[in-house]
Design a protein around this motif. Structure first.
Motif: not given
Length: 231
Positions: A46, A124-125, A166-167, A175
């Motif tokens: 991340v 990110h979430q 992802w990531p 993205e």
């Protein structure tokens, strides 16, 4: 009820969270803690290659009153972290539309973070393990051109497609296209003694701390409202 400085569907921002003496006590406590690289055991993707080397310390835990403590160190810790924990749990009911309600979450984690110049956190979430999150800015001073802003993308931005990496560790082209439609974000400056509650569905990022910050680092306590382990 404490009035938020700003709120929408994704965030609620509160200022002057702790009294000055408790803020200073927390700062001293965070300064005395030990820190390690977020990548100490492996590369946590991340944080991407250009996100530098943030530092973190051990997490502290608050468990809902009817939930047995399963992680340590658990509240009350007898440290200034308890002041922040008390404030968060005391105000959680005001932001249930953002962070959810017990028993949807039964534990709260709080971890110190240091972002030195050159470090940040890409888009990110927070994921489906949490009903919400928070970040509290604990540095004693911050300036406009030091970077480290929290940016929350416009809700019209679509969630990632199934064909995206992802990531997006090796290729973020898809993205970027998605983020530019419509291409807007809310910017929240890391004002000292400010706390931000964040929805788990909010797409957000932390801009890199600039070299203008010199020897100053972005210091925060951040954490999550955890769903019960059985869910």
């Amino acid at each position: 009820m404490t009035e938020a400085s700003f709120r929408n569907e994704d965030v609620a921002v509160y200022d002057d969270v702790l009294p000055a003496d408790r803020f200073q006590a927390l700062l001293r406590h965070l300064n005395a803690m030990s820190y390690t690289s977020v990548h100490a055991s492996e590369w946590r993707k991340v944080w991407r290659l250009h996100d530098g080397n943030p530092l973190t310390s051990r997490a502290f835990w608050y468990h809902a009153p009817d939930v047995a403590a399963s992680e340590a160190p658990a509240y009350p810790t007898g440290t200034p972290i308890d002041d922040l924990t008390d404030w968060i749990t005391g105000h959680a009911g005001e932001v249930e539309d953002i962070i959810g309600t017990p028993p949807g979450w039964d534990r709260l984690s709080l971890a110190p973070w240091i972002y030195p110049p050159g470090s940040g956190l890409s888009l990110h979430q927070d994921g489906n393990l949490y009903t919400g999150a928070f970040t509290y800015f604990a540095h004693p001073d911050w300036r406009l051109h030091w970077g480290g802003q929290l940016m929350v993308l416009d809700r019209r931005t679509q969630a990632r497609g199934v064909d995206e990496l992802w990531p997006p560790f090796l290729d973020d082209a898809a993205e970027s296209v998605r983020a530019f439609d419509p291409g807007f974000a809310l910017t929240i400056f890391p004002k000292p003694n400010r706390l931000v509650f964040i929805s788990p569905t909010a797409l957000h990022l932390l801009t890199r701390v600039d070299v203008n910050a010199g020897q100053s680092s972005r210091l925060s306590v951040a954490g999550f409202f955890h769903k019960p382990a059985s869910r």
